[in-house]
Write a protein that holds these residues in place. Structure first.
Motif, mmCIF file in Angstrom:
data_model
loop_
_atom_site.group_PDB
_atom_site.id
_atom_site.type_symbol
_atom_site.label_atom_id
_atom_site.label_comp_id
_atom_site.label_asym_id
_atom_site.label_seq_id
_atom_site.Cartn_x
_atom_site.Cartn_y
_atom_site.Cartn_z
ATOM 1 N N GLY A 1 0.803 -1.220 0.000
ATOM 2 C CA GLY A 1 0.000 0.000 0.000
ATOM 3 C C GLY A 1 0.836 1.269 0.000
ATOM 4 O O GLY A 1 0.692 2.120 -0.896
ATOM 5 N N PRO A 2 1.739 1.434 0.982
ATOM 6 C CA PRO A 2 2.550 2.654 1.004
ATOM 7 C C PRO A 2 3.439 2.825 -0.217
ATOM 8 O O PRO A 2 3.663 3.941 -0.674
ATOM 9 N N THR A 3 3.953 1.707 -0.773
ATOM 10 C CA THR A 3 4.802 1.813 -1.969
ATOM 11 C C THR A 3 4.007 2.368 -3.141
ATOM 12 O O THR A 3 4.452 3.298 -3.834
ATOM 13 N N TYR A 4 2.820 1.820 -3.351
ATOM 14 C CA TYR A 4 1.992 2.282 -4.464
ATOM 15 C C TYR A 4 1.515 3.720 -4.270
ATOM 16 O O TYR A 4 1.447 4.496 -5.233
ATOM 17 N N GLN A 5 1.178 4.098 -3.033
ATOM 18 C CA GLN A 5 0.678 5.454 -2.842
ATOM 19 C C GLN A 5 1.787 6.485 -3.041
ATOM 20 O O GLN A 5 1.533 7.590 -3.531
ATOM 21 N N LEU A 6 3.020 6.125 -2.719
ATOM 22 C CA LEU A 6 4.148 7.018 -2.989
ATOM 23 C C LEU A 6 4.394 7.148 -4.493
ATOM 24 O O LEU A 6 4.667 8.246 -4.998
ATOM 25 N N ILE A 7 4.298 6.020 -5.199
ATOM 26 C CA ILE A 7 4.472 6.045 -6.661
ATOM 27 C C ILE A 7 3.408 6.922 -7.300
ATOM 28 O O ILE A 7 3.704 7.794 -8.136
ATOM 29 N N MET A 8 2.143 6.701 -6.910
ATOM 30 C CA MET A 8 1.033 7.469 -7.485
ATOM 31 C C MET A 8 1.148 8.948 -7.151
ATOM 32 O O MET A 8 0.924 9.819 -8.012
ATOM 33 N N GLY A 9 1.485 9.251 -5.909
ATOM 34 C CA GLY A 9 1.630 10.646 -5.508
ATOM 35 C C GLY A 9 2.710 11.352 -6.299
ATOM 36 O O GLY A 9 2.546 12.499 -6.736
ATOM 37 N N SER A 10 3.825 10.664 -6.525
ATOM 38 C CA SER A 10 4.928 11.227 -7.288
ATOM 39 C C SER A 10 4.536 11.470 -8.750
ATOM 40 O O SER A 10 4.849 12.515 -9.334
ATOM 41 N N LEU A 11 3.839 10.508 -9.343
ATOM 42 C CA LEU A 11 3.413 10.643 -10.742
ATOM 43 C C LEU A 11 2.416 11.782 -10.922
ATOM 44 O O LEU A 11 2.480 12.517 -11.922
ATOM 45 N N VAL A 12 1.511 11.944 -9.967
ATOM 46 C CA VAL A 12 0.516 13.021 -10.043
ATOM 47 C C VAL A 12 1.193 14.390 -10.027
ATOM 48 O O VAL A 12 0.785 15.317 -10.736
ATOM 49 N N LEU A 13 2.249 14.530 -9.216
ATOM 50 C CA LEU A 13 2.912 15.831 -9.066
ATOM 51 C C LEU A 13 3.945 16.127 -10.154
ATOM 52 O O LEU A 13 4.389 17.274 -10.279
ATOM 53 N N LEU A 14 4.318 15.102 -10.906
ATOM 54 C CA LEU A 14 5.390 15.268 -11.894
ATOM 55 C C LEU A 14 5.122 16.407 -12.885
ATOM 56 O O LEU A 14 6.000 17.280 -13.087
ATOM 57 N N PRO A 15 3.953 16.486 -13.530
ATOM 58 C CA PRO A 15 3.721 17.598 -14.477
ATOM 59 C C PRO A 15 3.740 18.964 -13.805
ATOM 60 O O PRO A 15 4.237 19.941 -14.387
ATOM 61 N N PHE A 16 3.232 19.068 -12.562
ATOM 62 C CA PHE A 16 3.253 20.344 -11.843
ATOM 63 C C PHE A 16 4.686 20.783 -11.572
ATOM 64 O O PHE A 16 5.017 21.967 -11.649
ATOM 65 N N THR A 17 5.534 19.809 -11.250
ATOM 66 C CA THR A 17 6.937 20.114 -10.957
ATOM 67 C C THR A 17 7.641 20.701 -12.175
ATOM 68 O O THR A 17 8.351 21.714 -12.068
ATOM 69 N N PHE A 18 7.436 20.101 -13.339
ATOM 70 C CA PHE A 18 8.129 20.567 -14.537
ATOM 71 C C PHE A 18 7.527 21.861 -15.091
ATOM 72 O O PHE A 18 8.260 22.739 -15.567
ATOM 73 N N ILE A 19 6.202 21.990 -15.014
ATOM 74 C CA ILE A 19 5.548 23.179 -15.582
ATOM 75 C C ILE A 19 5.712 24.405 -14.687
ATOM 76 O O ILE A 19 6.011 25.505 -15.162
ATOM 77 N N ILE A 20 5.541 24.224 -13.370
ATOM 78 C CA ILE A 20 5.542 25.369 -12.446
ATOM 79 C C ILE A 20 6.937 25.674 -11.909
ATOM 80 O O ILE A 20 7.375 26.830 -11.917
ATOM 81 N N ASP A 21 7.643 24.661 -11.450
ATOM 82 C CA ASP A 21 8.928 24.897 -10.773
ATOM 83 C C ASP A 21 10.146 24.912 -11.694
ATOM 84 O O ASP A 21 11.201 25.423 -11.311
ATOM 85 N N LYS A 22 9.996 24.330 -12.904
ATOM 86 C CA LYS A 22 11.119 24.284 -13.858
ATOM 87 C C LYS A 22 12.424 23.849 -13.175
ATOM 88 O O LYS A 22 13.359 24.644 -13.016
ATOM 89 N N PRO A 23 12.500 22.590 -12.757
ATOM 90 C CA PRO A 23 13.629 22.117 -11.943
ATOM 91 C C PRO A 23 15.003 22.245 -12.597
ATOM 92 O O PRO A 23 16.008 22.394 -11.901
ATOM 93 N N PHE A 24 15.080 22.216 -13.928
ATOM 94 C CA PHE A 24 16.387 22.270 -14.598
ATOM 95 C C PHE A 24 17.036 23.653 -14.509
ATOM 96 O O PHE A 24 18.227 23.811 -14.771
ATOM 97 N N SER A 25 16.231 24.659 -14.124
ATOM 98 C CA SER A 25 16.783 26.014 -14.006
ATOM 99 C C SER A 25 17.263 26.321 -12.585
ATOM 100 O O SER A 25 17.795 27.398 -12.326
ATOM 101 N N ILE A 26 17.086 25.362 -11.671
ATOM 102 C CA ILE A 26 17.470 25.574 -10.268
ATOM 103 C C ILE A 26 18.950 25.239 -10.090
ATOM 104 O O ILE A 26 19.412 24.190 -10.554
ATOM 105 N N PRO A 27 19.722 26.116 -9.434
ATOM 106 C CA PRO A 27 21.150 25.858 -9.208
ATOM 107 C C PRO A 27 21.374 24.599 -8.383
ATOM 108 O O PRO A 27 20.463 24.121 -7.694
ATOM 109 N N PHE A 28 22.608 24.091 -8.427
ATOM 110 C CA PHE A 28 22.951 22.889 -7.669
ATOM 111 C C PHE A 28 22.748 23.143 -6.178
ATOM 112 O O PHE A 28 23.099 24.205 -5.658
ATOM 113 N N LEU A 29 22.200 22.149 -5.487
ATOM 114 C CA LEU A 29 21.828 22.322 -4.084
ATOM 115 C C LEU A 29 23.030 22.229 -3.160
ATOM 116 O O LEU A 29 24.008 21.533 -3.448
#
Length: 305
Positions: free
Chosen positions: A182-210
């Motif tokens: 259960g927890p493995t699948y819910q983490l996978i699903m949660g990550s997949l749901v947020l993936l488009p928001f991450t790329f469209i809104i946050d533009k991760p490739f433009s963020i400097p190295f942490l």
């Protein structure tokens, strides 16, 4: 209570409680959606490896994808995003205090959707105390016109409701699953749901190295606050039940207050401490963790003597 169960509860609180602290540090360099997506993605990869090492087959349960999607959104993606976003406006310690109210909302939903957990007088009193705690936390900010603080508190309150939805849903539909599926699948699903928001809104490739501090905090958040916390959470629910599990929630606010005040130099006003007290008292009352009749009996005995 057996000492082993108590130890598990303390470890769970020490895993989940610091999450608010780690989030505050990571937000210095990482935006909201990217932070949550990294947290879920790292945790999902770790759990997939653990499940594979145990010889379990994830694809056997793929037919339950709709249930896992509901859990991924209600117990991971939505509350994680709301709490993370809230910490751009309020202290991590205050977020921890408000999030401690999740079992209060769980008790309300459980009354309507779970036959075994109907409302009683103690639960009603506990719920009212919990709501008073939430109100005392944000009312002064509202009266003073500090709308950012109010919005942050509302975000955490909605996240707590979302956690409650996930808790009740998992109890109703997913408790029969093998450990960690259960927890493995819910983490996978949660990550997949947020993936488009991450790329469209946050533009991760433009963020400097942490920085090293942020990378360590992110790994700690994923491993301690997500993987280990989820593993312990489901183990305790199956072993001793959800009511017993809710006692660990009593410790979350105190862990977040300690870390926020000591290491982040956060300042909490009297209303935040009052809110923490009322929420904890509400949890104690709603879950019958203290028998008030026994306490009154002690005073009567004292009087007779």
């Amino acid at each position: 209570m057996k000492s082993k169960n108590v130890l598990l509860l303390i470890i769970l609180a020490l895993c989940w409680g610091p999450s608010f602290f780690f989030i505050k540090i990571i937000l210095e360099e990482v935006p909201t959606f990217m932070l949550v997506n990294c947290r879920l993605g790292i945790a999902a990869i770790i759990l997939i490896i653990i499940v594979k090492c145990q010889g379990k087959r994830l694809l056997t349960w793929i037919h339950l994808w709709k249930q896992f999607l509901v859990m991924g959104i209600s117990a991971c993606a939505l509350p994680f995003v709301l709490i993370t976003y809230s910490e751009t406006m309020i202290e991590s310690s205050l977020a921890g205090i408000i999030n401690g109210s999740s079992p209060i909302f769980t008790a309300i939903l459980a009354h309507y959707f779970l036959e075994s957990e109907k409302m009683n007088v103690k639960k009603i009193i506990g719920i009212l105390l919990g709501f008073l705690g939430i109100i005392s936390a944000f009312l002064p900010s509202l009266l003073e016109g500090q709308h950012a603080n109010v919005l942050g508190i509302i975000c955490v309150a909605i996240a707590s409701i979302s956690y409650a939805v996930g808790m009740v849903f998992s109890r109703k539909y997913l408790m029969a699953l093998p450990n960690l599926i259960g927890p493995t699948y819910q983490l996978i699903m949660g990550s997949l749901v947020l993936l488009p928001f991450t790329f469209i809104i946050d533009k991760p490739f433009s963020i400097p190295f942490l920085s090293a501090k942020v990378i360590i905090s992110l790994i700690s958040l994923a491993v301690l606050g997500t993987v280990l916390a989820f593993v312990l959470y489901y183990a305790i629910v199956k072993k001793v039940g959800a009511t017993y599990l809710s006692t660990s929630t009593l410790l979350f606010p105190f862990v977040s207050i300690f870390l926020g005040v000591i290491f982040l130099h956060e300042t909490l006003h009297w209303n935040a401490y009052l809110g923490c007290f009322l929420i904890v008292l509400g949890l104690i009352t709603a879950n019958s963790l203290i028998n008030f009749k026994d306490i009154l009996g002690l005073f009567k005995m004292k009087k007779m003597q």
